[in-house]
Design a protein around this motif. Sequence first.
Motif, PDB file in Angstrom:
ATOM      1  N   LYS A 180       0.852  -1.193   0.000  1.00  0.00           N
ATOM      2  CA  LYS A 180       0.000   0.000   0.000  1.00  0.00           C
ATOM      3  C   LYS A 180       0.889   1.244   0.000  1.00  0.00           C
ATOM      4  O   LYS A 180       1.924   1.238   0.666  1.00  0.00           O
ATOM      5  N   PRO A 181       0.551   2.281  -0.738  1.00  0.00           N
ATOM      6  CA  PRO A 181      -0.716   2.543  -1.430  1.00  0.00           C
ATOM      7  C   PRO A 181      -0.735   2.137  -2.903  1.00  0.00           C
ATOM      8  O   PRO A 181      -1.544   2.665  -3.669  1.00  0.00           O
ATOM      9  N   GLU A 182       0.130   1.215  -3.319  1.00  0.00           N
ATOM     10  CA  GLU A 182       0.166   0.829  -4.730  1.00  0.00           C
ATOM     11  C   GLU A 182      -1.141   0.149  -5.137  1.00  0.00           C
ATOM     12  O   GLU A 182      -1.641  -0.742  -4.444  1.00  0.00           O
ATOM     13  N   ARG A 183      -1.650   0.563  -6.278  1.00  0.00           N
ATOM     14  CA  ARG A 183      -2.900   0.011  -6.788  1.00  0.00           C
ATOM     15  C   ARG A 183      -2.806  -1.501  -6.978  1.00  0.00           C
ATOM     16  O   ARG A 183      -3.775  -2.237  -6.730  1.00  0.00           O
ATOM     17  N   GLU A 184      -1.632  -1.964  -7.412  1.00  0.00           N
ATOM     18  CA  GLU A 184      -1.484  -3.376  -7.764  1.00  0.00           C
ATOM     19  C   GLU A 184      -1.789  -4.314  -6.601  1.00  0.00           C
ATOM     20  O   GLU A 184      -2.290  -5.427  -6.810  1.00  0.00           O
ATOM     21  N   LEU A 185      -1.481  -3.894  -5.372  1.00  0.00           N
ATOM     22  CA  LEU A 185      -1.767  -4.748  -4.209  1.00  0.00           C
ATOM     23  C   LEU A 185      -3.268  -4.949  -4.055  1.00  0.00           C
ATOM     24  O   LEU A 185      -3.747  -6.072  -3.845  1.00  0.00           O
TER      25      LEU A 185
END
Length: 247
Positions: A168-173
């Motif tokens: 987080k905060p990466e969208r992919e996760l």
Amino acid sequence: MLKSAFIFDLDDTLYDQCQVFKKMYERFSDEKRLSEEVPTINSQTLKAIFIKSRHYAEQNFEKIIADPTKRFYYDSLRLRLAFLDHGFEFTVEETNRMDCLYKEEQTKLCPEPTMIELIEKLQADGHFVGVISNGYSKQQRDKIKQLNLTNYLDEEKMLISQDTQWAKPERELFDYYIDSHDLSREETYYIGDSYGNDLIGSWNADITPVWINKYDKELEHSRHNKEFYMATDYHELPEIIADIITK
């Protein structure tokens, strides 16, 4: 058919991390007073120091993931800098000891009762409930065990960032979790306390955040038009979730 999905953060969401921090300093003070003076710090100031330590922890998280051998250094450094920002100077050895005590206190975690009641009610009403947490796999799994979360949630519904290549905060996760469980973004809500990781992470993933803003953080002006719900403490959350479900 599942109605909505409610995904929870772990740290400082399903349990009160600030209380762990205060207990750490209480133990540190008791130890130090046996041989020397130690600053007496009131509860509100300790809370402010804790918030600052979280800020430094989030700053250093990616550095530690890149080089796990530096974890102890950065964990101690965040404490030293947070106390220093509030006028209290401790040595490296002292913040090393604080960090050890903090990790010991994390083995005695108790879940926030309001959150457990909410999880049980949501599941009883047919909603999907899960967890996405940033952190190191072993440390976070140990917390899950301490909190007895597997008594309430299936283990496969609890994702730790280190088990993937994202955080987080990466969208992919969030995408990985949503796709793995075949969830609808329009009906998925992420509940957490961190502005940078949880609120912004949810917006990055096009899901709706429910922000537990326990520390009165201000929303960035550029984000005012984004959809979100906000509680200022745990006890406001059940009513907010009920409003979401009935909207």
